[in-house]
Design a protein around this motif. Structure first.
Motif, PDB file in Angstrom:
ATOM      1  N   ILE A  72       0.848  -1.192   0.000  1.00 36.39           N
ATOM      2  CA  ILE A  72       0.000   0.000   0.000  1.00 36.39           C
ATOM      3  C   ILE A  72       0.884   1.242   0.000  1.00 36.39           C
ATOM      4  O   ILE A  72       1.876   1.309   0.727  1.00 36.39           O
ATOM      5  N   ILE A  73       0.527   2.195  -0.848  1.00 34.97           N
ATOM      6  CA  ILE A  73       1.350   3.404  -1.003  1.00 34.97           C
ATOM      7  C   ILE A  73       1.228   4.284   0.237  1.00 34.97           C
ATOM      8  O   ILE A  73       0.131   4.590   0.686  1.00 34.97           O
ATOM      9  N   THR A  74       2.391   4.681   0.780  1.00 35.38           N
ATOM     10  CA  THR A  74       2.389   5.545   1.964  1.00 35.38           C
ATOM     11  C   THR A  74       2.929   6.941   1.662  1.00 35.38           C
ATOM     12  O   THR A  74       2.749   7.859   2.461  1.00 35.38           O
ATOM     13  N   LYS A  75       3.634   7.097   0.521  1.00 34.70           N
ATOM     14  CA  LYS A  75       4.192   8.419   0.232  1.00 34.70           C
ATOM     15  C   LYS A  75       4.582   8.516  -1.237  1.00 34.70           C
ATOM     16  O   LYS A  75       5.123   7.566  -1.807  1.00 34.70           O
ATOM     17  N   VAL A  76       4.293   9.670  -1.840  1.00 35.92           N
ATOM     18  CA  VAL A  76       4.785   9.955  -3.189  1.00 35.92           C
ATOM     19  C   VAL A  76       5.936  10.943  -3.018  1.00 35.92           C
ATOM     20  O   VAL A  76       5.761  12.021  -2.456  1.00 35.92           O
ATOM     21  N   GLU A  77       7.126  10.555  -3.482  1.00 31.95           N
ATOM     22  CA  GLU A  77       8.318  11.362  -3.199  1.00 31.95           C
ATOM     23  C   GLU A  77       8.793  12.149  -4.404  1.00 31.95           C
ATOM     24  O   GLU A  77       8.375  11.897  -5.535  1.00 31.95           O
ATOM     25  N   ARG A  83       6.873   5.320  -1.894  1.00 23.13           N
ATOM     26  CA  ARG A  83       7.183   4.498  -0.723  1.00 23.13           C
ATOM     27  C   ARG A  83       5.939   3.698  -0.367  1.00 23.13           C
ATOM     28  O   ARG A  83       4.817   4.119  -0.665  1.00 23.13           O
ATOM     29  N   GLY A  85       3.962   0.476   2.352  1.00 22.90           N
ATOM     30  CA  GLY A  85       3.910  -0.461   3.473  1.00 22.90           C
ATOM     31  C   GLY A  85       3.296  -1.768   2.984  1.00 22.90           C
ATOM     32  O   GLY A  85       3.024  -1.918   1.787  1.00 22.90           O
ATOM     33  N   ARG A 151      -2.281   7.994  -5.430  1.00 25.69           N
ATOM     34  CA  ARG A 151      -2.392   8.737  -4.188  1.00 25.69           C
ATOM     35  C   ARG A 151      -2.138   7.797  -3.003  1.00 25.69           C
ATOM     36  O   ARG A 151      -2.142   6.585  -3.151  1.00 25.69           O
ATOM     37  N   ILE A 152      -1.933   8.409  -1.866  1.00 31.41           N
ATOM     38  CA  ILE A 152      -1.662   7.626  -0.669  1.00 31.41           C
ATOM     39  C   ILE A 152      -2.841   6.709  -0.389  1.00 31.41           C
ATOM     40  O   ILE A 152      -3.991   7.119  -0.453  1.00 31.41           O
ATOM     41  N   GLY A 153      -2.540   5.453  -0.074  1.00 27.06           N
ATOM     42  CA  GLY A 153      -3.598   4.485   0.179  1.00 27.06           C
ATOM     43  C   GLY A 153      -3.914   3.607  -1.022  1.00 27.06           C
ATOM     44  O   GLY A 153      -4.661   2.638  -0.881  1.00 27.06           O
TER      45      GLY A 153
END
Lengths: 351, 332
Positions: A72-77, A83, A85, A151-153
């Protein structure tokens, strides 16, 4: 119906815990044998095949989970790197270098990148990369570009086709536990040629990998007299003790432990012997890891047993099974169910 | 709103002993609801009946807070204690404890290296000079909370037990704002969340809602060298995607995102890799309840100085109000 082909498609499809919709659709489309089919509020798919007994009929529930572990996406850098989890217990060591599908606005392909060996610090090469140091590369230039799609999530699954190995072995990413779902289908194919008294509920459960959650609610809704969970167990491989594993090609493991009702166990073993179906004994003294554990304590309690398809390399993208074990698991359940009568099921309440 | 938060965060309510908090909430909302009751676990349940064809929504915010319980009083009058809920050792030394009768104590440690500090090296000093004097003031089995006053920094507020009195404050404000809702609303001020989501479990069993929404705090990652977490103070209500107790139903997540977009409510997405909320208990009730959570971004969670941003609280209220009035046929 070619259940093996069906399983191949299921393993290649995406359905992370909590997001099993796509798998549900495939299973319900393939399910031609049910007299009734419904989804409960958590998404469990409940398929009923009625028995021929007199009312009130006893109920048996077969449960195999259709969810798979995922990311699961936790951050777009900066630079558009992602990034992530985990959902469920991934083996972090095998994530590096994987091809993945990022389920953003539209599914898109990505890769899990790594620092080249040439520029690694001294000692870094012989250590596994930690989850927090891994990232997904979609090929975007900027964070802003990536955010248009992701997007996150958002969820991520591994991209992995099923391959055929020698001696009828298959390797793929989600045989845990879609092999169990296939075993339910094998069971029903045989059952349709037999007579059985009890009502049979085949359930493809959700969210097993995050805490046996679908089994809790689906069992509450069905209130079965007898529950069979079908899951996978550690197959034989180098570096594991024989006592920790069951052998591929030797049929299902029949579990023994606090979550297994002794009378159901005895009858299952007797059925296997009677019909010459190979099986392994699978002692499980700490039984928290499968739907059987959840089913057992719903409402006033359910007589429960666990059958396991032997599987190598659990929670990696190359989970390996012998399809013959799926077939024999299905056959064992079918023969067990066909042999059930009210008297035996009623007897289960007298422990 | 700030005054509501002040009153709620200064109240006494460790898990299992939340009556002071639920009584306070009751006085705040009684005039604004159709029915109000408590259940056997102490949950306070306030009902707004809504239109006859609406869905039944259960909103849950927990009233309990983390704390300590006295386990032993030595002959010098020092108290030994266990923790109630997830209390970090690093937040304890030099911290003050308050017992229900108002007695205050300070926590300190025996001689030890900081890194070896465990709970059994800590004690509470209430100023007693003997065991007898201590026992006149505090009993074995007495529950205490961390003693800390509310503090207004402008947009940002600090207090103990923002987790989850700020969630209670969100529901209190929403109750006052919602006039004639489309849905049947069950606002549950739950007990014993910090020790295993217990109040929410029994309340949901009794109420059998169509939709469960927890309103609770979540952590942020916007401090120096913080653990990676893409939630920040001041960027709006956080819509939960998952935590350890729950994967939010995809439809519920989408409903909340759409409502925020449509009503121009600032929001951010929350992926929490540990911890849980009442929604974790609600969604597994009976044959399942589609559930989600609205989270208030909070720094220093489970310390005596939890910090929130009032603008995030207001956004959370707006989202609760919008959901109360949303037609929810997609959940059928």
């Amino acid at each position: 119906m070619d259940v093996k082909h069906f399983l191949r498609n299921l393993s290649e499809s995406s359905g992370v815990s909590g997001y099993e919709q796509n798998i549900t659709e495939q299973i319900s489309t393939a399910c031609t044998w049910a007299d009734d089919m419904r989804r409960d509020k958590l998404g469990n798919l409940i398929m009923l095949k009625r028995g021929e007994g007199t009312k009130p009929k006893k109920k048996i529930m077969l449960a195999a989970h259709m969810d798979e572990i995922g990311l699961i996406i936790t951050k777009v850098e900066k630079g558009g790197f992602l990034r992530f989890g985990t959902i469920g217990g991934f083996d972090q060591r095998v994530l590096l270098g994987q091809e993945v599908i990022v389920h953003g606005k539209t599914p898109s392909l990505g890769i899990i990148g790594a620092k080249p060996p040439h520029v690694q610090a001294h000692g870094e090469q012989n250590k596994a990369v930690k989850l927090e140091d891994l990232f997904i590369d979609l090929g975007y230039d900027t964070k802003e570009d990536a955010e248009k799609l992701v997007r996150i999530g958002d969820l991520v699954t591994l991209k992995r086709e099923v391959i055929d190995l020698q001696s009828s072995l298959l390797a793929g990413k989600a045989f845990d536990d879609r092999a169990g779902v296939a075993a339910i289908f094998e069971c029903f194919q045989i059952l349709s040629t037999l007579h059985h008294e009890v009502d049979v509920y085949g359930v493809a459960t959700v969210q097993e990998e995050v805490g046996l959650r679908g089994a809790v609610t689906s069992t509450y809704g069905i209130v079965p007299d007898l529950g069979i969970a079908i899951d996978v167990s550690f197959g034989d491989q180098p570096d594991l003790r024989e006592s920790e594993t069951i052998k591929l090609g030797n049929g299902p493991g029949i579990a023994i432990g606090p979550h297994v009702h002794p009378k159901v166990y005895d009858r299952m073993v007797k059925t296997a012997k009677e019909w010459n179906i190979k099986y392994s004994l699978d002692p499980s003294p700490s039984p928290g890891g499968t739907d059987a554990y959840a089913i057992q304590v719903v409402q006033a309690g359910v007589a429960t047993i666990l059958l396991s398809v032997p599987l190598r390399y659990m929670h990696t993208s190359i989970e390996t099974i012998d399809y013959d074990d799926v077939k024999s698991t299905g056959k064992l359940m079918a023969m067990f169910i066909a042999g059930l009568n009210n008297e035996f099921v009623e007897g289960l309440t007298c422990f | 709103m700030k005054e509501t938060i002040r009153q709620l965060t200064e109240a006494f309510g460790p898990s299992g002993y939340e009556t002071e908090v639920t009584s306070l909430i009751k006085t705040m909302i009684t005039d604004f609801v159709d029915e109000i009751k408590t259940d056997v676990l102490g949950n306070l349940i306030a009902i707004k009946k809504g239109a006859s064809n609406g869905h039944k929504i259960m909103f849950a915010a927990h009233t309990d807070e983390i704390g300590v319980v006295v386990t032993h009083i030595d002959k010098e009058g020092f108290l030994r204690f266990a923790t109630v809920g997830g209390v970090g050792i690093s937040t304890l030394v030099g911290n003050r404890v308050r017992f229900p009768n108002g007695i205050i104590g300070v926590i300190y440690h025996e001689k030890a290296d900081w890194k070896d500090l465990k709970i059994d090296k800590l004690y509470i000093d209430i100023g007693a000079e003997s065991k007898e004097e201590a026992m006149e003031q505090v009993k074995i089995g007495e529950f205490g909370i961390f003693h800390r006053e509310f503090c207004d920094l402008g947009n940002r507020l600090i207090a103990k037990s923002m987790d989850d009195r700020v969630g209670c404050a969100v529901l209190v404000e929403a109750i006052k704002k919602i006039k004639e809702p489309r849905n049947a609303l069950y606002f549950v001020f739950t007990t014993q969340e910090e020790v295993g989501l217990r109040g929410a479990r029994t309340a949901a069993y009794d109420l059998e809602p169509d939709l469960g929404i927890a309103v609770d705090v979540t952590i942020t990652g916007d401090m120096p060298e913080a653990r990676r977490m893409e939630v920040s103070l001041g960027k709006g209500a956080a819509i939960k995607v998952k935590d350890s107790s729950l994967i939010v139903h995809p439809k519920v997540k989408q409903i909340l995102m759409d409502l925020a977009e449509k009503n121009k409510i600032p929001y951010q997405m929350e992926v929490l890799e540990f911890g849980g909320t009442d929604a974790g208990a609600i969604h597994l009730t009976r044959s399942g309840v589609p559930s989600g959570a609205i989270s208030i971004p909070t720094r220093y969670v489970h310390s005596p100085s939890e910090m929130i941003d009032i603008r995030d609280v207001e956004a959370s209220v707006d989202l609760v109000v919008a959901l109360a009035n949303k037609e929810l046929n997609e959940l059928n």
